[in-house]
Design a protein around this motif. Structure first.
Motif, mmCIF file in Angstrom:
data_model
loop_
_atom_site.group_PDB
_atom_site.id
_atom_site.type_symbol
_atom_site.label_atom_id
_atom_site.label_comp_id
_atom_site.label_asym_id
_atom_site.label_seq_id
_atom_site.Cartn_x
_atom_site.Cartn_y
_atom_site.Cartn_z
ATOM 1 N N LYS A 87 0.838 -1.197 0.000
ATOM 2 C CA LYS A 87 0.000 0.000 0.000
ATOM 3 C C LYS A 87 0.873 1.246 0.000
ATOM 4 C CE LYS A 87 -3.897 -2.125 2.282
ATOM 5 N NZ LYS A 87 -3.588 -3.388 2.853
ATOM 6 N N PRO A 88 0.464 2.306 -0.703
ATOM 7 C CA PRO A 88 1.245 3.547 -0.681
ATOM 8 C C PRO A 88 1.212 4.162 0.703
ATOM 9 C CG PRO A 88 -0.791 3.845 -1.935
ATOM 10 C CD PRO A 88 -0.706 2.397 -1.556
ATOM 11 N N ASP A 89 2.300 4.830 1.066
ATOM 12 C CA ASP A 89 2.410 5.453 2.385
ATOM 13 C C ASP A 89 1.892 6.882 2.310
ATOM 14 O OD1 ASP A 89 3.027 6.230 4.910
ATOM 15 O OD2 ASP A 89 5.195 6.041 4.710
ATOM 16 N N ASP A 90 0.573 7.054 2.457
ATOM 17 C CA ASP A 90 -0.028 8.382 2.374
ATOM 18 C C ASP A 90 0.146 9.187 3.654
ATOM 19 O OD1 ASP A 90 -0.863 7.952 -0.187
ATOM 20 O OD2 ASP A 90 -2.860 7.228 0.401
ATOM 21 N N THR A 91 0.636 8.560 4.716
ATOM 22 C CA THR A 91 0.783 9.279 5.979
ATOM 23 C C THR A 91 2.112 9.999 6.077
ATOM 24 O OG1 THR A 91 1.711 7.335 7.064
ATOM 25 C CG2 THR A 91 -0.686 7.624 7.166
ATOM 26 N N ALA A 92 3.062 9.654 5.235
ATOM 27 C CA ALA A 92 4.378 10.275 5.306
ATOM 28 C C ALA A 92 4.311 11.710 4.798
ATOM 29 C CB ALA A 92 5.386 9.487 4.469
ATOM 30 N N SER B 125 3.689 13.451 0.959
ATOM 31 C CA SER B 125 2.843 12.622 0.113
ATOM 32 C C SER B 125 2.189 13.490 -0.940
ATOM 33 C CB SER B 125 1.777 11.942 0.974
ATOM 34 O OG SER B 125 0.843 11.299 0.151
ATOM 35 N N ALA C 121 10.294 8.472 5.398
ATOM 36 C CA ALA C 121 10.433 7.241 4.616
ATOM 37 C C ALA C 121 9.659 7.311 3.306
ATOM 38 C CB ALA C 121 9.984 6.047 5.447
ATOM 39 N N GLY C 122 8.461 7.875 3.324
ATOM 40 C CA GLY C 122 7.652 7.952 2.112
ATOM 41 C C GLY C 122 8.292 8.806 1.035
ATOM 42 N N ALA C 123 9.063 9.800 1.440
ATOM 43 C CA ALA C 123 9.739 10.676 0.488
ATOM 44 C C ALA C 123 11.166 10.222 0.204
ATOM 45 C CB ALA C 123 9.747 12.116 1.025
ATOM 46 N N LYS D 35 17.563 0.711 4.385
ATOM 47 C CA LYS D 35 17.036 2.029 4.723
ATOM 48 C C LYS D 35 17.516 2.412 6.122
ATOM 49 C CE LYS D 35 14.425 2.325 1.060
ATOM 50 N NZ LYS D 35 14.275 3.372 0.134
#
Length: 152
Positions: A36-41, A44, A76-78, A103
């Motif tokens: 799933k994409p990390d939309d909370t980072a 986003s 992390a998402g970026a 990472k």
């Protein structure tokens, strides 16, 4: 000496097991959190929130106040580690350790740390200060505008 071809009784069950295993593996992987994409980072680019500004303008990665002085934060998402020195200068580095591509996982005591093999990098320069990594973390250009940190 000639070898006989495998019988259908051996081949068909093998194909069925292979296909069933592949389908089950796909179903499990597809529904896992890792898929799933990390939309909370921060940073986003998920749709929503409107807001003014120029069309296509980058969203801020973080607020400067969210980056501890003499420390940092991992986005992390970026794929960015933001650090801030005692003078308030914010810098960006890649989250990918230069040793074997793990990472990085934490920022503390002036170090960006990788959990895989113990490499650590200086928060001001990205230079390796411990572990097997020999190459600095690649810089990620960032700019500060109005108290927010943006990708440059």
């Amino acid at each position: 000496m000639t070898q006989e071809a495998p019988s259908r009784r051996l081949v068909v069950p093998g194909i069925v097991v292979t296909v069933a295993g592949g389908a089950a593996g796909y179903a499990v992987a597809h529904s896992s959190d890792a898929a799933k994409p990390d939309d909370t980072a921060a940073g986003s680019t998920a749709a929503g929130g409107g807001g003014g500004g120029a069309g296509g303008a980058a969203a801020p990665l973080a607020k400067v106040d969210d980056v501890p002085a003499d420390g940092g934060v991992i986005l992390a998402g970026a794929g960015v580690v933001l650090t801030r020195d005692a003078t308030g200068t914010v810098q960006g580095f890649s989250t990918v350790c230069t040793h074997q591509g793990c990472k990085v996982s934490s920022v503390a005591n002036g170090r960006i740390s990788c959990p895989c093999h113990g490499s650590a990098f200086d928060t001001r320069t990205g230079e390796p200060v411990a572990g097997p990594a020999k190459t600095p973390l690649p810089p990620v250009p960032v700019t500060v505008r109005g108290g927010d940190v943006f990708p440059a």
